[in-house]
Write a protein that holds these residues in place. Sequence first.
Motif, PDB file in Angstrom:
ATOM      1  N   LYS A 224       0.811  -1.267   0.008  1.00 21.51           N
ATOM      2  CA  LYS A 224       0.004   0.220  -0.069  1.00 21.51           C
ATOM      3  C   LYS A 224       0.829   1.278  -0.044  1.00 21.51           C
ATOM      4  CE  LYS A 224      -2.432   1.029   3.683  1.00 21.51           C
ATOM      5  NZ  LYS A 224      -2.121   2.719   3.924  1.00 21.51           N
ATOM      6  N   THR A 225       0.263   2.425  -0.441  1.00 18.60           N
ATOM      7  CA  THR A 225       1.115   3.586  -0.333  1.00 18.60           C
ATOM      8  C   THR A 225       0.546   4.410   0.962  1.00 18.60           C
ATOM      9  OG1 THR A 225      -0.601   4.981  -1.460  1.00 18.60           O
ATOM     10  CG2 THR A 225       1.052   3.954  -2.832  1.00 18.60           C
ATOM     11  N   THR A 226       0.921   5.443   1.263  1.00 21.27           N
ATOM     12  CA  THR A 226       0.422   5.898   2.692  1.00 21.27           C
ATOM     13  C   THR A 226      -1.030   6.481   2.297  1.00 21.27           C
ATOM     14  OG1 THR A 226       2.059   7.424   1.933  1.00 21.27           O
ATOM     15  CG2 THR A 226       1.360   7.750   4.205  1.00 21.27           C
ATOM     16  N   SER A 227      -1.649   6.667   1.248  1.00 19.50           N
ATOM     17  CA  SER A 227      -3.014   7.046   1.244  1.00 19.50           C
ATOM     18  C   SER A 227      -3.920   6.060   0.556  1.00 19.50           C
ATOM     19  CB  SER A 227      -3.220   8.142   0.354  1.00 19.50           C
ATOM     20  OG  SER A 227      -2.733   7.945  -1.090  1.00 19.50           O
ATOM     21  N   SER A 228      -3.508   4.908   0.064  1.00 20.32           N
ATOM     22  CA  SER A 228      -4.252   4.024  -0.684  1.00 20.32           C
ATOM     23  C   SER A 228      -4.533   3.028   0.135  1.00 20.32           C
ATOM     24  CB  SER A 228      -3.631   3.430  -1.694  1.00 20.32           C
ATOM     25  OG  SER A 228      -2.499   2.559  -1.524  1.00 20.32           O
ATOM     26  N   ILE A 229      -5.798   1.884  -0.414  1.00 23.70           N
ATOM     27  CA  ILE A 229      -6.136   0.866   0.274  1.00 23.70           C
ATOM     28  C   ILE A 229      -5.204  -0.005   0.221  1.00 23.70           C
ATOM     29  CG2 ILE A 229      -8.690   1.026   0.103  1.00 23.70           C
ATOM     30  CD1 ILE A 229      -8.144  -1.146  -2.326  1.00 23.70           C
ATOM     31  N   ALA A 230      -4.913  -1.235   0.962  1.00 27.03           N
ATOM     32  CA  ALA A 230      -3.704  -2.118   0.700  1.00 27.03           C
ATOM     33  C   ALA A 230      -4.191  -3.303  -0.358  1.00 27.03           C
ATOM     34  CB  ALA A 230      -3.649  -2.862   1.976  1.00 27.03           C
ATOM     35  N   LEU A 231      -3.550  -3.380  -1.246  1.00 31.29           N
ATOM     36  CA  LEU A 231      -3.565  -4.689  -2.268  1.00 31.29           C
ATOM     37  C   LEU A 231      -2.888  -5.850  -1.847  1.00 31.29           C
ATOM     38  CD1 LEU A 231      -3.137  -2.591  -5.780  1.00 31.29           C
ATOM     39  CD2 LEU A 231      -5.255  -2.894  -4.187  1.00 31.29           C
ATOM     40  N   PRO A 232      -3.738  -7.020  -1.903  1.00 34.52           N
ATOM     41  CA  PRO A 232      -2.980  -8.423  -1.458  1.00 34.52           C
ATOM     42  C   PRO A 232      -2.223  -8.829  -2.163  1.00 34.52           C
ATOM     43  CG  PRO A 232      -5.286  -8.688  -2.052  1.00 34.52           C
ATOM     44  CD  PRO A 232      -4.942  -7.022  -2.280  1.00 34.52           C
ATOM     45  N   LEU A 233      -0.800  -9.302  -1.897  1.00 35.72           N
ATOM     46  CA  LEU A 233      -0.012 -10.066  -2.553  1.00 35.72           C
ATOM     47  C   LEU A 233       0.160 -11.689  -2.298  1.00 35.72           C
ATOM     48  CD1 LEU A 233       3.214  -7.784  -2.630  1.00 35.72           C
ATOM     49  CD2 LEU A 233       1.636  -7.789  -4.235  1.00 35.72           C
ATOM     50  N   PHE A 234      -0.283 -11.742  -1.088  1.00 38.56           N
ATOM     51  CA  PHE A 234      -0.417 -13.256  -0.386  1.00 38.56           C
ATOM     52  C   PHE A 234      -1.192 -13.208   0.702  1.00 38.56           C
ATOM     53  CE2 PHE A 234       1.270 -15.912   2.811  1.00 38.56           C
ATOM     54  CZ  PHE A 234       1.339 -17.218   2.112  1.00 38.56           C
ATOM     55  N   ASN A 235      -2.156 -14.520   0.775  1.00 38.05           N
ATOM     56  CA  ASN A 235      -2.786 -14.643   1.824  1.00 38.05           C
ATOM     57  C   ASN A 235      -3.055 -15.946   2.091  1.00 38.05           C
ATOM     58  OD1 ASN A 235      -4.580 -12.630   2.982  1.00 38.05           O
ATOM     59  ND2 ASN A 235      -5.356 -12.167   1.213  1.00 38.05           N
ATOM     60  N   SER A 236      -2.826 -16.401   3.573  1.00 37.54           N
ATOM     61  CA  SER A 236      -2.758 -17.581   4.175  1.00 37.54           C
ATOM     62  C   SER A 236      -4.290 -17.617   5.005  1.00 37.54           C
ATOM     63  CB  SER A 236      -1.506 -18.075   4.864  1.00 37.54           C
ATOM     64  OG  SER A 236      -2.087 -18.703   5.838  1.00 37.54           O
ATOM     65  N   LEU A 280      -9.974  -8.611   5.888  1.00 40.00           N
ATOM     66  CA  LEU A 280      -9.725  -8.002   7.438  1.00 40.00           C
ATOM     67  C   LEU A 280      -8.691  -6.737   7.195  1.00 40.00           C
ATOM     68  CD1 LEU A 280     -10.449 -11.338   9.352  1.00 40.00           C
ATOM     69  CD2 LEU A 280     -11.726  -9.235   9.356  1.00 40.00           C
ATOM     70  N   LEU A 281      -7.520  -7.323   6.584  1.00 37.10           N
ATOM     71  CA  LEU A 281      -6.491  -6.538   6.404  1.00 37.10           C
ATOM     72  C   LEU A 281      -6.562  -5.078   5.595  1.00 37.10           C
ATOM     73  CD1 LEU A 281      -4.323  -9.312   6.853  1.00 37.10           C
ATOM     74  CD2 LEU A 281      -3.595  -7.155   7.539  1.00 37.10           C
ATOM     75  N   SER A 282      -7.510  -5.418   4.688  1.00 36.60           N
ATOM     76  CA  SER A 282      -7.792  -4.080   4.063  1.00 36.60           C
ATOM     77  C   SER A 282      -8.524  -3.031   4.912  1.00 36.60           C
ATOM     78  CB  SER A 282      -8.720  -4.218   2.770  1.00 36.60           C
ATOM     79  OG  SER A 282      -9.994  -4.730   2.956  1.00 36.60           O
ATOM     80  N   VAL A 283      -9.228  -3.435   5.964  1.00 34.76           N
ATOM     81  CA  VAL A 283      -9.846  -2.608   6.990  1.00 34.76           C
ATOM     82  C   VAL A 283      -8.889  -1.853   7.784  1.00 34.76           C
ATOM     83  CG1 VAL A 283     -12.195  -3.091   6.178  1.00 34.76           C
ATOM     84  CG2 VAL A 283     -11.120  -4.064   8.208  1.00 34.76           C
ATOM     85  N   GLU A 284      -7.818  -2.909   8.266  1.00 35.45           N
ATOM     86  CA  GLU A 284      -6.935  -2.621   9.252  1.00 35.45           C
ATOM     87  C   GLU A 284      -6.281  -1.285   9.687  1.00 35.45           C
ATOM     88  OE1 GLU A 284      -3.260  -4.348   8.323  1.00 35.45           O
ATOM     89  OE2 GLU A 284      -2.818  -2.448   9.060  1.00 35.45           O
ATOM     90  N   THR A 285      -6.090  -0.473   8.233  1.00 38.29           N
ATOM     91  CA  THR A 285      -5.677   0.766   8.663  1.00 38.29           C
ATOM     92  C   THR A 285      -6.445   1.932   8.607  1.00 38.29           C
ATOM     93  OG1 THR A 285      -5.310   0.423   6.191  1.00 38.29           O
ATOM     94  CG2 THR A 285      -3.250  -0.161   7.432  1.00 38.29           C
ATOM     95  N   LYS A 286      -7.916   1.474   8.614  1.00 36.74           N
ATOM     96  CA  LYS A 286      -8.819   2.371   8.535  1.00 36.74           C
ATOM     97  C   LYS A 286      -8.729   3.024  10.072  1.00 36.74           C
ATOM     98  CE  LYS A 286     -10.599   1.974   4.437  1.00 36.74           C
ATOM     99  NZ  LYS A 286      -9.518   1.222   3.876  1.00 36.74           N
TER     100      LYS A 286
END
Length: 295
Positions: A224-236, A280-286
Amino acid sequence: HMAEVEVIEKSQVDKAVRALVAYVQKTKGKEMSLLNENEVLSLQIAVKKIPQASVKPKRIPLPYTLHVPGEAGICLITKDKKEKVKALLKERSVDGVTKVLPIEKLRREFKSFEARIRLVDMYDLFLTDDRIYHRVPQYIGKKFYLRKKRPHPVNLRAKDLAKEISRARDATYLYLGRGPCSAVPVGHTGMPSDHIIHNVRHAVSVAVRKIPRGWKNIQSIHLKTTSSIALPLFNSLPEEPKLLGEITRTEDKGETVTMETEGNVDMAAEEYSSRDSSLLLSVETKSKRSRKSKE
């Protein structure tokens, strides 16, 4: 040891990097080119079991530096007086250190929020004598962390000091043990996308090797960048039995299972195992606010 290539496809990294760079250019294009400001791209690595906190971060050398020699302003926070350190740098032919800032001066003159903001904006990179590394955080304030400029330790007693400083400048850092998520800067929007992609792939493979239990302990990796959402590269996805085992263990001590992140997301274990972690991780930084309003 799985081959990294199989775990994260290069095309996946490629897509994520290009999407984020395009997003930043589109949303911030005009104002950023005026300010000549770049946004930092970071890997967000989430672990299943938090390792013991290490005093110093793990250094990850990058193929392409985020701080171009001669262009980047480097501030070195020191234990010794300014004259002594400047003489040492000169004697060891170290160039590239823009500012020598003794910790006493940092403590005295940068108490106010305004002074600290000025300082964080003035330099691109902060390094600190590793003998006072543990003391520095109390004098710098949150902005350093938000701007991805936390000071990294260097050994000023190194035989080859010029090499020690340039290695510190050309690396990124993995801080472990402070929670399940670690942010690892791997590029900025002023760099060519190919360089960022190269850095991402290299940093992932080195970071995973430095995390206890390697890939087995990786919950997810996002970019992710400082202002963007997080894009997944890997998920377990969580393994149910192991997760349940951990729950009963922690409940014996009368604790509930929570997953602490920077945004302080607490999740019930069932919710955790039944939903895709990328969600979950995409909302974690909100911010915490959105969570609280729902409760």
